[in-house]
Design a protein around this motif. Structure first.
Motif, PDB file in Angstrom:
ATOM      1  N   PRO A 135     -20.885  -3.720  20.490  1.00  0.00           N
ATOM      2  CA  PRO A 135     -21.098  -2.762  19.466  1.00  0.00           C
ATOM      3  C   PRO A 135     -20.949  -1.381  19.933  1.00  0.00           C
ATOM      4  O   PRO A 135     -21.278  -0.895  21.255  1.00  0.00           O
ATOM      5  CB  PRO A 135     -22.365  -2.891  19.116  1.00  0.00           C
ATOM      6  CG  PRO A 135     -23.280  -3.753  20.190  1.00  0.00           C
ATOM      7  CD  PRO A 135     -22.285  -4.608  20.814  1.00  0.00           C
ATOM      8  N   GLY A 136     -20.088  -0.551  19.434  1.00  0.00           N
ATOM      9  CA  GLY A 136     -20.043   0.750  19.604  1.00  0.00           C
ATOM     10  C   GLY A 136     -18.815   1.043  20.377  1.00  0.00           C
ATOM     11  O   GLY A 136     -18.459   2.265  20.736  1.00  0.00           O
ATOM     12  N   VAL A 137     -18.343   0.306  21.157  1.00  0.00           N
ATOM     13  CA  VAL A 137     -17.179   0.437  22.135  1.00  0.00           C
ATOM     14  C   VAL A 137     -15.720   0.457  21.353  1.00  0.00           C
ATOM     15  O   VAL A 137     -14.993   1.578  21.474  1.00  0.00           O
ATOM     16  CB  VAL A 137     -17.058  -0.749  23.353  1.00  0.00           C
ATOM     17  CG1 VAL A 137     -15.933  -0.647  24.018  1.00  0.00           C
ATOM     18  CG2 VAL A 137     -18.168  -0.765  23.975  1.00  0.00           C
ATOM     19  N   GLY A 138     -15.526  -0.533  20.722  1.00  0.00           N
ATOM     20  CA  GLY A 138     -14.303  -0.469  19.637  1.00  0.00           C
ATOM     21  C   GLY A 138     -13.066   0.153  20.430  1.00  0.00           C
ATOM     22  O   GLY A 138     -13.025  -0.376  21.632  1.00  0.00           O
ATOM     23  N   GLY A 139     -11.971   0.699  19.630  1.00  0.00           N
ATOM     24  CA  GLY A 139     -10.894   1.136  20.229  1.00  0.00           C
ATOM     25  C   GLY A 139     -11.074   2.217  21.088  1.00  0.00           C
ATOM     26  O   GLY A 139     -10.446   2.663  21.716  1.00  0.00           O
ATOM     27  N   ASP A 140     -12.111   2.893  20.613  1.00  0.00           N
ATOM     28  CA  ASP A 140     -12.350   4.288  21.196  1.00  0.00           C
ATOM     29  C   ASP A 140     -12.571   4.541  22.634  1.00  0.00           C
ATOM     30  O   ASP A 140     -12.104   5.151  23.443  1.00  0.00           O
ATOM     31  CB  ASP A 140     -13.392   4.967  20.542  1.00  0.00           C
ATOM     32  CG  ASP A 140     -13.429   5.206  18.889  1.00  0.00           C
ATOM     33  OD1 ASP A 140     -12.077   4.836  18.358  1.00  0.00           O
ATOM     34  OD2 ASP A 140     -14.484   5.302  18.328  1.00  0.00           O
ATOM     35  N   LEU A 141     -13.385   3.390  23.196  1.00  0.00           N
ATOM     36  CA  LEU A 141     -13.977   3.611  24.481  1.00  0.00           C
ATOM     37  C   LEU A 141     -13.187   2.771  25.489  1.00  0.00           C
ATOM     38  O   LEU A 141     -13.693   2.515  26.573  1.00  0.00           O
ATOM     39  CB  LEU A 141     -15.450   3.431  24.403  1.00  0.00           C
ATOM     40  CG  LEU A 141     -16.162   4.423  23.767  1.00  0.00           C
ATOM     41  CD1 LEU A 141     -17.823   4.256  23.669  1.00  0.00           C
ATOM     42  CD2 LEU A 141     -16.213   5.715  24.439  1.00  0.00           C
ATOM     43  N   GLN A 142     -11.980   1.992  25.295  1.00  0.00           N
ATOM     44  CA  GLN A 142     -11.514   1.295  26.204  1.00  0.00           C
ATOM     45  C   GLN A 142     -11.090   1.872  27.324  1.00  0.00           C
ATOM     46  O   GLN A 142     -11.299   1.205  28.723  1.00  0.00           O
ATOM     47  CB  GLN A 142     -10.168   0.818  25.627  1.00  0.00           C
ATOM     48  CG  GLN A 142     -10.353  -0.176  24.282  1.00  0.00           C
ATOM     49  CD  GLN A 142      -9.044  -0.569  23.903  1.00  0.00           C
ATOM     50  OE1 GLN A 142      -7.925  -0.438  24.248  1.00  0.00           O
ATOM     51  NE2 GLN A 142      -9.008  -1.763  23.241  1.00  0.00           N
ATOM     52  N   LEU A 143     -10.855   3.165  27.371  1.00  0.00           N
ATOM     53  CA  LEU A 143     -10.435   4.007  28.789  1.00  0.00           C
ATOM     54  C   LEU A 143     -11.825   4.166  29.467  1.00  0.00           C
ATOM     55  O   LEU A 143     -11.681   3.987  30.633  1.00  0.00           O
ATOM     56  CB  LEU A 143      -9.787   5.225  28.557  1.00  0.00           C
ATOM     57  CG  LEU A 143      -9.174   5.890  29.485  1.00  0.00           C
ATOM     58  CD1 LEU A 143      -7.895   5.036  30.022  1.00  0.00           C
ATOM     59  CD2 LEU A 143      -8.501   6.973  29.056  1.00  0.00           C
ATOM     60  N   ALA A 144     -12.901   4.233  28.733  1.00  0.00           N
ATOM     61  CA  ALA A 144     -14.132   4.415  29.343  1.00  0.00           C
ATOM     62  C   ALA A 144     -14.418   3.044  30.115  1.00  0.00           C
ATOM     63  O   ALA A 144     -15.169   3.226  31.092  1.00  0.00           O
ATOM     64  CB  ALA A 144     -15.250   4.923  28.476  1.00  0.00           C
ATOM     65  N   VAL A 145     -14.312   2.059  29.486  1.00  0.00           N
ATOM     66  CA  VAL A 145     -14.600   0.717  30.077  1.00  0.00           C
ATOM     67  C   VAL A 145     -13.872   0.695  31.322  1.00  0.00           C
ATOM     68  O   VAL A 145     -14.515   0.287  32.669  1.00  0.00           O
ATOM     69  CB  VAL A 145     -14.177  -0.624  29.304  1.00  0.00           C
ATOM     70  CG1 VAL A 145     -14.185  -1.648  29.834  1.00  0.00           C
ATOM     71  CG2 VAL A 145     -14.937  -0.404  27.967  1.00  0.00           C
ATOM     72  N   ALA A 146     -12.543   1.169  31.425  1.00  0.00           N
ATOM     73  CA  ALA A 146     -11.876   1.129  32.642  1.00  0.00           C
ATOM     74  C   ALA A 146     -12.445   2.040  33.777  1.00  0.00           C
ATOM     75  O   ALA A 146     -12.449   1.681  34.817  1.00  0.00           O
ATOM     76  CB  ALA A 146     -10.186   1.237  32.463  1.00  0.00           C
ATOM     77  N   PHE A 147     -12.930   2.964  33.485  1.00  0.00           N
ATOM     78  CA  PHE A 147     -13.478   3.884  34.344  1.00  0.00           C
ATOM     79  C   PHE A 147     -14.952   3.317  34.870  1.00  0.00           C
ATOM     80  O   PHE A 147     -15.197   3.534  35.991  1.00  0.00           O
ATOM     81  CB  PHE A 147     -13.872   5.271  33.708  1.00  0.00           C
ATOM     82  CG  PHE A 147     -12.346   6.230  33.992  1.00  0.00           C
ATOM     83  CD1 PHE A 147     -12.089   6.570  34.979  1.00  0.00           C
ATOM     84  CD2 PHE A 147     -12.008   6.679  32.692  1.00  0.00           C
ATOM     85  CE1 PHE A 147     -10.789   7.430  35.055  1.00  0.00           C
ATOM     86  CE2 PHE A 147     -10.765   7.260  32.774  1.00  0.00           C
ATOM     87  CZ  PHE A 147     -10.225   7.885  33.834  1.00  0.00           C
TER      88      PHE A 147
END
Lengths: 408, 293
Positions: free
Chosen positions: B258-270
């Motif tokens: 929840p809350g990641v969605g398409g917005d935080l994909q780059l944040a997941v990589a970091f």
């Protein structure tokens, strides 16, 4: 000052006033001289949104054309274009440079929602006109009363979404809608318009909405989610590249929903690019308000002939690129406003005409559309027409839809 | 279940893209003990060369090896002209030089080729196939297959040839290598050439999916960094496995967290980069880190 001298002075002033209609000797505001009007612009000519950069060159081509006809009441337009790479951190210093060093009369057609928002306060504080910004963000028309030196031009995104909502309710009343949108002001503006337009049907009709970030490589994951949620109608509220990718990915998923493409990406060149990548987009829906240079129905149209003559002034501009006719059309409105201002070329007067006295038939827009502002309405263009993609081209559907007054 | 499978497949497809560029990063790391921030831009520029050759009427299968050869020579030239003068400078200097190189190449590509996205031809069909109800495109599978082939070639070159051994030695211990008669500087240049060639393959393979324009590789390289770090920055196999894991993780996090969605994909990589560096700095397949001598 004796009476004789006063009379002589009065005579000189009158001579100056008369002269301004044919040559002009009195500079009436910053950026105006007897033979020149200086306008400034920031736009992305490099970076993620560099494809839009040609718009400023097309605008300059129109000013060159007007200058070759003698200019506006004898004054030629000089247009300074600076590249902000679609990055607000660059838009701010470049705009200050244009205002404080170049001393421009007005900013014209600056591009980008975030970029133009980032300089709106500054330009309003300095009382420098920020005219006809190249973004359809609804705020630029809706919030005029708190930003009286800023005005948009193109139809607001929310108005465009209202038209899509009407189209869905009328033609696909049982649609299960999936929305892909960019996760910023621009994408959310479109989404809000769609939700407002669907009214109380929104919560049942929209089965899912997924956002994407401009930095992501591909929206494949989000589209797979929309597909899995059972959407049979997809709205792609995205800038050109992710739009092209989305169209190809949708077909790749063996999925054939009704597709709505937003106007900022519906240039025919891009639609054809999607087709070449395997996308099946026959029947896709969008809206238009400018004549499409690739549409053969305008071949003998006077406006299109003028456009082709004008755009020949720009050696790097592709005449068939829809962005270029956009540039020429908005430059036409700018020249219209400056011409109406006549000898009263003050920033305040130009702003007054642009924001409340426009009533223009623009030869580059679809017949029936007028560019209009009144003291209570600051959205210059509010009419659009539904278009549908069939057999390699957009085709106008139905009649012009007027959204004036629907955005409160 | 079908949604899960589709997300995994689509993640593997993106992972293949990250892996192909991560391989080039691993090669350059093996050659000079540093990553090259301009790797993605060099790959993009090589792809534009291929695009130009094909546009002039050259057959795809002639343009492909020719571009790879040009990229190889180009990589060596860049090393000789730009990197060599600062070869012994502090690490930070080299990093800044490669960052500057990235900006320069990006700008040159924009100047020469413009910023309109272009369709790049692919040897693989745009058709998709069904795998247990989920769709995968031949293009995506092709990228992974080609990455696999490149992986094997890179592995054999680094592990089974004398040149590969010399390259690794030159990167790990330049002084000792020099004493053993290895021409360290030329080993570095060779590393740049090879990485550039592998990058060109990556660019040419992913361009049909990402559409060719000067910024094509800008986000890919961040995911590729995550992939290389996760796999252990010295290990080619690790880079490919890391790429696939990053691709799938980013998709699954976006879908189910929840809350990641398409917005935080780059944040997941970091987050992956940081987590690996904190918990297991050597990555999945990397060896214990050694200081540059």
């Amino acid at each position: 000052m004796g009476p004789r001298l006063a009379a002589a002075a009065a005579f000189l002033v009158m001579a100056g006033a008369c002269g301004s209609s044919s040559g002009g000797t009195v500079a009436t505001d910053v950026g105006i001289t007897s033979n020149q009007i200086l306008l400034g612009n920031t736009i992305s000519q490099t970076g993620a949104a560099a494809a839009y950069g040609t718009i400023a060159n097309a605008e300059n081509a129109y000013f060159t054309y007007i200058n070759s006809k003698g200019g506006i009441n004898g004054r030629k337009i000089k247009f300074v274009i600076l590249d902000d790479a679609y990055n607000p951190a660059q838009t701010v210093p470049l705009t200050k440079q244009l205002v404080e060093q170049n001393q421009v009369f007005a900013m014209f057609s600056g591009l980008g929602t975030q970029d133009q928002t980032s300089v709106r306060d500054y330009l309003n504080t300095q009382k420098v006109p920020q005219l006809f910004v190249a973004t359809g963000a609804t705020t630029f028309g809706k919030d005029f009363n708190s930003n009286k030196w800023t005005l948009g031009w193109q139809p607001p995104y929310q108005g465009e979404s209202h038209i899509y909502a009407k189209d869905v309710l009328q033609n696909h009343p049982n649609a299960k809608i999936g929305v892909l949108y960019q996760n910023d002001d621009y994408g959310q503006d479109y989404l809000k318009g769609l939700i407002d337009g669907l009214g109380d049907k929104a919560s049942t009709m929209i089965v899912d909405k997924e956002s994407y970030d401009v930095t992501s490589a591909s929206p494949a994951s989000q589209l797979a989610i929309l597909h899995a949620k059972g959407a049979d109608t997809v709205f792609v509220f995205a800038i050109p590249k992710p739009t092209i990718q989305s169209l190809a990915i949708i077909t790749g998923l063996h999925w054939a929903p009704t597709i709505y493409v937003n106007s900022v990406s519906n240039v025919a060149t891009y639609m054809k690019l999607a087709e070449k990548s395997g996308a099946k987009i026959d029947g896709a829906i969008s809206v238009g308000y400018i004549k499409d240079p690739t549409d053969p129905q305008w071949t003998n149209d006077d406006g299109m002939k003028l456009y082709r003559q004008v755009i020949a002034n720009c050696s790097t501009c592709d005449a068939n690129n829809g962005f270029n006719i956009y540039g020429v059309a908005v430059a036409y409105t700018m020249v219209d406003v400056l011409t109406q201002a006549g000898s009263n070329l003050s920033r305040a007067n130009v702003m007054k005409i642009a924001s409340s006295q426009l009533n223009e038939t623009n030869p580059f827009l679809l017949p029936g559309i007028t560019v209009t502002t009144t003291s209570g309405d600051h959205f210059p263009i509010m009419q659009e027409q539904v278009i549908q993609w069939t057999g390699d081209a957009w085709h106008l559907q139905g009649s012009i839809i007027n959204e004036r007054g629907t955005i409160k | 279940m079908q949604e899960f499978l589709q997300q995994v497949l689509s993640g593997i497809a993106s992972g293949g893209i990250y892996a192909s560029l991560a391989l080039a990063l691993v090669l350059i790391y093996n050659a000079m003990g540093l990553v090259n921030f301009a790797q993605g831009e060099m790959a993009m520029f090589a792809t534009f060369l291929a695009f130009t050759l094909i546009g002039r009427g050259m057959d795809y299968w002639i343009a492909l090896p020719l571009t790879i050869a040009i990229a190889f020579v180009g990589g060596i030239v860049i090393q000789r002209v730009v990197i060599r003068p600062v070869e012994r400078a502090p690490v930070l200097t080299l990093v800044i030089v490669t960052l500057g190189l990235a900006t320069l190449i990006n700008g040159l590509a924009g100047f020469f080729f413009g910023y309109l996205p272009r369709l790049f031809p692919s040897p693989f069909s745009v058709q998709t196939i069904d795998i247990f109800g989920a769709a995968a495109s031949w293009q995506d599978l092709g990228v992974i297959a080609v990455s696999g082939v490149v992986l094997v070639l890179v592995f054999l070159m680094l592990q089974r040839t004398t040149v590969g051994l010399a390259m690794r030695a030159a990167a790990h211990n330049p002084e000792a290598s020099r004493l053993l008669g290895i021409r360290v500087s030329w080993m570095l240049a060779l590393g740049w050439g090879l990485a550039s060639a592998v990058g060109a393959v990556s660019g040419i393979m992913v361009a049909p999916i990402l559409y060719l324009e000067p910024n094509m590789m800008q986000t890919v390289i961040i995911y590729a960094f995550a992939a290389a770090v996760l796999g252990g920055i010295e290990s080619p196999l690790g880079a490919v496995i890391g790429g696939l894991i990053v691709g799938v993780t980013v998709n699954l996090a976006g879908t189910y967290l929840p809350g990641v969605g398409g917005d935080l994909q780059l944040a997941v990589a970091f987050a992956i980069i940081i987590a690996v560096l904190v918990i297991r700095p050597n990555g999945l397949l990397g060896r214990r880190a050694m200081r540059r001598a």
